[in-house]
Design a protein around this motif. Structure first.
Motif, PDB file in Angstrom:
ATOM      1  N   ILE A  61       3.362  -2.259  19.182  1.00  0.00           N
ATOM      2  CA  ILE A  61       2.408  -1.920  20.232  1.00  0.00           C
ATOM      3  C   ILE A  61       1.948  -0.496  19.927  1.00  0.00           C
ATOM      4  CG2 ILE A  61       2.095  -1.509  22.718  1.00  0.00           C
ATOM      5  CD1 ILE A  61       2.683  -4.410  22.207  1.00  0.00           C
ATOM      6  N   ASN A  62       0.639  -0.229  20.068  1.00  0.00           N
ATOM      7  CA  ASN A  62       0.145   1.108  19.751  1.00  0.00           C
ATOM      8  C   ASN A  62       0.775   2.191  20.621  1.00  0.00           C
ATOM      9  OD1 ASN A  62      -2.551  -0.782  19.310  1.00  0.00           O
ATOM     10  ND2 ASN A  62      -2.167   0.684  17.675  1.00  0.00           N
ATOM     11  N   PHE A  63       0.683   2.012  21.935  1.00  0.00           N
ATOM     12  CA  PHE A  63       1.125   3.056  22.859  1.00  0.00           C
ATOM     13  C   PHE A  63       1.955   2.443  23.980  1.00  0.00           C
ATOM     14  CE2 PHE A  63      -3.145   4.124  21.278  1.00  0.00           C
ATOM     15  CZ  PHE A  63      -2.825   5.244  20.525  1.00  0.00           C
ATOM     16  N   ALA A  64       2.796   3.273  24.601  1.00  0.00           N
ATOM     17  CA  ALA A  64       3.602   2.803  25.724  1.00  0.00           C
ATOM     18  C   ALA A  64       3.803   3.938  26.719  1.00  0.00           C
ATOM     19  CB  ALA A  64       4.953   2.297  25.233  1.00  0.00           C
ATOM     20  N   LEU A  65       3.872   3.545  27.993  1.00  0.00           N
ATOM     21  CA  LEU A  65       4.155   4.477  29.071  1.00  0.00           C
ATOM     22  C   LEU A  65       5.237   3.870  29.938  1.00  0.00           C
ATOM     23  CD1 LEU A  65       3.619   6.898  30.987  1.00  0.00           C
ATOM     24  CD2 LEU A  65       1.801   5.515  32.033  1.00  0.00           C
ATOM     25  N   GLY A  66       6.351   4.574  30.072  1.00  0.00           N
ATOM     26  CA  GLY A  66       7.434   4.148  30.948  1.00  0.00           C
ATOM     27  C   GLY A  66       7.606   5.154  32.058  1.00  0.00           C
TER      28      GLY A  66
ATOM     29  N   LYS B   1       8.126  -0.835  16.982  1.00  0.00           N
ATOM     30  CA  LYS B   1       7.283   0.225  16.437  1.00  0.00           C
ATOM     31  C   LYS B   1       6.177   0.548  17.435  1.00  0.00           C
ATOM     32  CE  LYS B   1       4.821   1.583  12.278  1.00  0.00           C
ATOM     33  NZ  LYS B   1       3.713   2.257  12.726  1.00  0.00           N
ATOM     34  N   PHE B   2       6.070   1.834  17.778  1.00  0.00           N
ATOM     35  CA  PHE B   2       5.022   2.356  18.642  1.00  0.00           C
ATOM     36  C   PHE B   2       4.422   3.575  17.954  1.00  0.00           C
ATOM     37  CE2 PHE B   2       8.240   0.545  21.442  1.00  0.00           C
ATOM     38  CZ  PHE B   2       7.490  -0.263  22.285  1.00  0.00           C
ATOM     39  N   ASP B   3       3.123   3.799  18.127  1.00  0.00           N
ATOM     40  CA  ASP B   3       2.523   5.031  17.629  1.00  0.00           C
ATOM     41  C   ASP B   3       2.935   6.214  18.509  1.00  0.00           C
ATOM     42  OD1 ASP B   3       1.243   3.676  15.549  1.00  0.00           O
ATOM     43  OD2 ASP B   3      -0.524   3.278  16.773  1.00  0.00           O
ATOM     44  N   SER B   4       2.924   5.996  19.824  1.00  0.00           N
ATOM     45  CA  SER B   4       3.329   7.032  20.777  1.00  0.00           C
ATOM     46  C   SER B   4       3.937   6.382  22.010  1.00  0.00           C
ATOM     47  CB  SER B   4       2.119   7.857  21.234  1.00  0.00           C
ATOM     48  OG  SER B   4       1.585   8.587  20.166  1.00  0.00           O
ATOM     49  N   VAL B   5       4.940   7.044  22.566  1.00  0.00           N
ATOM     50  CA  VAL B   5       5.586   6.606  23.802  1.00  0.00           C
ATOM     51  C   VAL B   5       5.694   7.810  24.725  1.00  0.00           C
ATOM     52  CG1 VAL B   5       7.697   5.695  24.842  1.00  0.00           C
ATOM     53  CG2 VAL B   5       6.916   4.798  22.646  1.00  0.00           C
ATOM     54  N   VAL B   6       5.291   7.634  25.970  1.00  0.00           N
ATOM     55  CA  VAL B   6       5.437   8.675  26.982  1.00  0.00           C
ATOM     56  C   VAL B   6       6.444   8.174  28.006  1.00  0.00           C
ATOM     57  CG1 VAL B   6       4.278   9.950  28.834  1.00  0.00           C
ATOM     58  CG2 VAL B   6       3.085   9.521  26.668  1.00  0.00           C
ATOM     59  N   LEU B   7       7.463   8.991  28.268  1.00  0.00           N
ATOM     60  CA  LEU B   7       8.486   8.672  29.261  1.00  0.00           C
ATOM     61  C   LEU B   7       8.325   9.653  30.416  1.00  0.00           C
ATOM     62  CD1 LEU B   7      11.515   8.228  26.845  1.00  0.00           C
ATOM     63  CD2 LEU B   7       9.996   6.461  27.747  1.00  0.00           C
ATOM     64  N   ASP B   8       7.996   9.127  31.581  1.00  0.00           N
ATOM     65  CA  ASP B   8       7.736   9.951  32.750  1.00  0.00           C
ATOM     66  C   ASP B   8       8.833   9.747  33.789  1.00  0.00           C
ATOM     67  OD1 ASP B   8       6.579  11.507  34.725  1.00  0.00           O
ATOM     68  OD2 ASP B   8       5.121   9.983  35.310  1.00  0.00           O
ATOM     69  N   ALA B   9       9.580  10.780  34.066  1.00  0.00           N
ATOM     70  CA  ALA B   9      10.591  10.825  35.122  1.00  0.00           C
ATOM     71  C   ALA B   9      11.695   9.783  34.991  1.00  0.00           C
ATOM     72  CB  ALA B   9       9.920  10.708  36.490  1.00  0.00           C
ATOM     73  N   PRO B  10      12.329   9.681  33.811  1.00  0.00           N
ATOM     74  CA  PRO B  10      13.487   8.792  33.764  1.00  0.00           C
ATOM     75  C   PRO B  10      14.603   9.384  34.622  1.00  0.00           C
ATOM     76  CG  PRO B  10      13.383  10.081  31.770  1.00  0.00           C
ATOM     77  CD  PRO B  10      12.127  10.381  32.549  1.00  0.00           C
TER      78      PRO B  10
END
Length: 118
Positions: A77-82, A100-109
């Motif tokens: 997947i190109n991008f992910a937001l959790g 495989k991801f190009d970018s992953v953003v993790l917000d407030a785990p």
């Protein structure tokens, strides 16, 4: 767990995994319209979020999500937001090291420590 796809044909993909009690679509507000103009948006409905089934564990959700992505998207997947619990699911998913991801953003785990040594 279910993945709902709203697709821009030929667009890059972005996977969104939100909070435990957030609706898979309504929880993102107006960002949906913006993202859906540019991306194939994959919304994750976490088990237990809408009362259909019970939530099991973060590890189980990460395994189910990994299996879905492997089967339907060849593990990429190109991008992910959790967000919140979704971020914790991604932390577990990334630890499996088979995606495989190009970018992953993790917000407030949320971080839970069962034992802390000082």
């Amino acid at each position: 767990m279910k993945i709902f796809k709203r697709e821009k044909i030929g667009g890059q993909s972005i996977l969104l995994t939100g909070e435990m009690l957030t609706h898979w679509f309504r929880g993102y507000g107006q960002i949906n319209e913006i993202l859906e103009q540019e991306f194939a948006v994959l919304y994750v409905q976490i088990d237990g979020s809408e009362g259909e089934v019970n939530f099991t564990s973060i590890e189980d959700q990460a395994n189910k999500l990994t299996e879905e992505i492997q089967n339907k998207y060849s593990g990429y997947i190109n991008f992910a937001l959790g967000i919140s619990m979704g971020a914790n699911i991604f932390i577990e998913l990334l630890s499996l090291n088979n995606m495989k991801f190009d970018s992953v953003v993790l917000d407030a785990p949320f971080l839970i420590f069962s034992k802390i040594s000082l």
